[in-house]
Every structure is written in C-alpha cells, then in structure tokens.
Design a protein around this motif. Sequence first.
Motif, PDB file in Angstrom:
ATOM      1  N   GLY A  69       0.785  -1.222   0.000  1.00  0.00           N
ATOM      2  CA  GLY A  69       0.000   0.000   0.000  1.00  0.00           C
ATOM      3  C   GLY A  69       0.818   1.272   0.000  1.00  0.00           C
ATOM      4  N   THR A  70       2.023   1.193   0.551  1.00  0.00           N
ATOM      5  CA  THR A  70       2.879   2.382   0.597  1.00  0.00           C
ATOM      6  C   THR A  70       3.680   2.548  -0.683  1.00  0.00           C
ATOM      7  OG1 THR A  70       4.658   1.097   1.577  1.00  0.00           O
ATOM      8  CG2 THR A  70       3.123   2.189   3.090  1.00  0.00           C
ATOM      9  N   GLY A  71       3.712   1.498  -1.493  1.00  0.00           N
ATOM     10  CA  GLY A  71       4.507   1.557  -2.709  1.00  0.00           C
ATOM     11  C   GLY A  71       6.004   1.615  -2.446  1.00  0.00           C
ATOM     12  N   ASN A  72       6.409   1.179  -1.264  1.00  0.00           N
ATOM     13  CA  ASN A  72       7.827   1.252  -0.945  1.00  0.00           C
ATOM     14  C   ASN A  72       8.617   0.052  -1.428  1.00  0.00           C
ATOM     15  OD1 ASN A  72       7.656   3.720   0.295  1.00  0.00           O
ATOM     16  ND2 ASN A  72       7.291   2.865   2.318  1.00  0.00           N
ATOM     17  N   GLN A  73       7.962  -1.076  -1.551  1.00  0.00           N
ATOM     18  CA  GLN A  73       8.676  -2.270  -2.001  1.00  0.00           C
ATOM     19  C   GLN A  73       7.879  -2.938  -3.106  1.00  0.00           C
ATOM     20  OE1 GLN A  73      10.975  -4.879   0.063  1.00  0.00           O
ATOM     21  NE2 GLN A  73      11.035  -3.821   2.010  1.00  0.00           N
ATOM     22  N   PHE A  74       8.620  -3.474  -4.056  1.00  0.00           N
ATOM     23  CA  PHE A  74       8.014  -4.144  -5.196  1.00  0.00           C
ATOM     24  C   PHE A  74       8.601  -5.533  -5.324  1.00  0.00           C
ATOM     25  CE2 PHE A  74       5.848  -0.524  -7.097  1.00  0.00           C
ATOM     26  CZ  PHE A  74       6.487   0.533  -6.498  1.00  0.00           C
ATOM     27  N   TYR A  75       7.738  -6.480  -5.666  1.00  0.00           N
ATOM     28  CA  TYR A  75       8.182  -7.853  -5.885  1.00  0.00           C
ATOM     29  C   TYR A  75       7.847  -8.220  -7.322  1.00  0.00           C
ATOM     30  CZ  TYR A  75       8.197  -7.713  -0.826  1.00  0.00           C
ATOM     31  OH  TYR A  75       8.434  -7.359   0.475  1.00  0.00           O
ATOM     32  N   PHE A  76       8.894  -8.623  -8.050  1.00  0.00           N
ATOM     33  CA  PHE A  76       8.746  -8.872  -9.479  1.00  0.00           C
ATOM     34  C   PHE A  76       8.652 -10.356  -9.783  1.00  0.00           C
ATOM     35  CE2 PHE A  76       9.361  -4.924 -11.855  1.00  0.00           C
ATOM     36  CZ  PHE A  76       9.755  -4.069 -10.841  1.00  0.00           C
ATOM     37  N   GLY A  77       7.904 -10.687 -10.843  1.00  0.00           N
ATOM     38  CA  GLY A  77       7.911 -12.027 -11.381  1.00  0.00           C
ATOM     39  C   GLY A  77       9.097 -12.206 -12.317  1.00  0.00           C
ATOM     40  N   THR A  78       9.286 -13.425 -12.808  1.00  0.00           N
ATOM     41  CA  THR A  78      10.422 -13.719 -13.688  1.00  0.00           C
ATOM     42  C   THR A  78      10.198 -13.226 -15.104  1.00  0.00           C
ATOM     43  OG1 THR A  78       9.510 -15.892 -14.123  1.00  0.00           O
ATOM     44  CG2 THR A  78      11.180 -15.742 -12.401  1.00  0.00           C
ATOM     45  N   GLY A  79       8.958 -12.892 -15.431  1.00  0.00           N
ATOM     46  CA  GLY A  79       8.686 -12.363 -16.753  1.00  0.00           C
ATOM     47  C   GLY A  79       8.268 -13.433 -17.750  1.00  0.00           C
TER      48      GLY A  79
END
Lengths: 112, 114
Positions: A95-105
Amino acid sequence: SQKIEQNSEALNIQEGKTATLTCNYTNYSPAYLQWYRQDPGRGPVFLLLIRENEKEKRKERLKVTFDTTLKQSLFHITASQPADSATYLCALASGTGNQFYFGTGTSLTVIP
Amino acid sequence: EADIYQTPRYLVIGTGKKITLECSQTMGHDKMYWYQQDPGMELHLIHYSYGVNSTEKGDLSSESTVSRIRTEHFPLTLESARPSHTSQYLCASSEASAEPYEQYFGPGTRLTVT
C-alpha cells in the motif's frame, strides 16, 4: 514469503492476434499490481498499474485484469505487432509503494 | 526516455577489487532503488532509499552498501568483489507519494567478476 509466477514458457503468437500473459501470486495481498516491459539489455519500462479494488484497466491496446480472489492478473495485448516482442514483467506492491516484488517475466514473440 | 543514468554499462573486474556503480536521476525523485537481476530471473530488491540520508536493505541479502547524500545520486559499492556478485544491477527511481508508483529504470550495469 510471497511467490509470483508468470507463464513459464515463452509465448509465440501471430501478428494481429491477442496475446494473453498470466501473473499468479501466493502468500501476499498486494495493494497494487504493475506491468512492465523489458527489452534485452535495457531496464524495465512501466506500462500499467491496477489497484486491488479495480477489476480491469485499459490503455490503448493493453488491458489488465486483477482478480484478488484467484490471486491472478491477466495482461492482454490486442492486435499484436512484431514491435510488441519483449519480456513482460508483473510486479506487486504494498500500500505504501515502498517495495516491489517482481515475477520472472514472460517472453513474448509476435511473428509477422 | 527516462532521465536516469547508470555507469558503467559493463564492468569486468577481478576478485577482491572495490567497485562503485553509479546511478543518477534528474527527475527530482525522492525514492530510489537498486535491483539485482540474473538472466531469466526476477528482479530482486537489494537496497532502497526514501530520500537524502535514508537507506534501507531490500529482501535480497547483499554484501553491497549504498549512500544517499544527494537526491539525484544513489551509488552502490562493493568493498570486495567476488564471482558470486556477477549479475545485472538495475537502478530505479519513483516519486515519493501518489500513485501509480511508477518506477523509472536505468539501463543497468552488467557486472562480471573474474
């Protein structure tokens, strides 16, 4: 810990068709889900964001859906073009937009 | 094209050397990030900053350190490079508040430690 899965296999489609990419996640309840495009040797480029309370978002030929019950987002490219060939990444954010977790694409190739 | 720059783009260096990867942005963004990405793998957040004099470690444990003395500058340092540090390093920035928290990425630095 959270786990994000995107289409494990590369996707090849014919020009003009609709490409559909999948992003599934577990052990996380993101407030936002983003989609990025990454070309070889370059950094990702932001495409779309969808919020947890939104079902669908559109931008030109792009459409994103977000189902928080299924914990899944679908990314559609309509009337695909060879220039759409790239790797597409989904990213979950708090909710804070401070951390992002990405998929492998997912690697997409649009065949002329 | 995003106004975020990384240097060098490619670096081959021997084990034990100290290196600094540079990242600068001209957008005045308060938030900056460092990611590590191996081929075919997801981006892993290793460091982030909310603003000047603010730095935090990300989820992926890293032996690197960062500093944020100026808003536009967010360098990453490895005191003693090892072959396990071989990877692509991506820097990104975003506005401090308000959605969509769009991250602007630099072109990346491909590091090879021999």
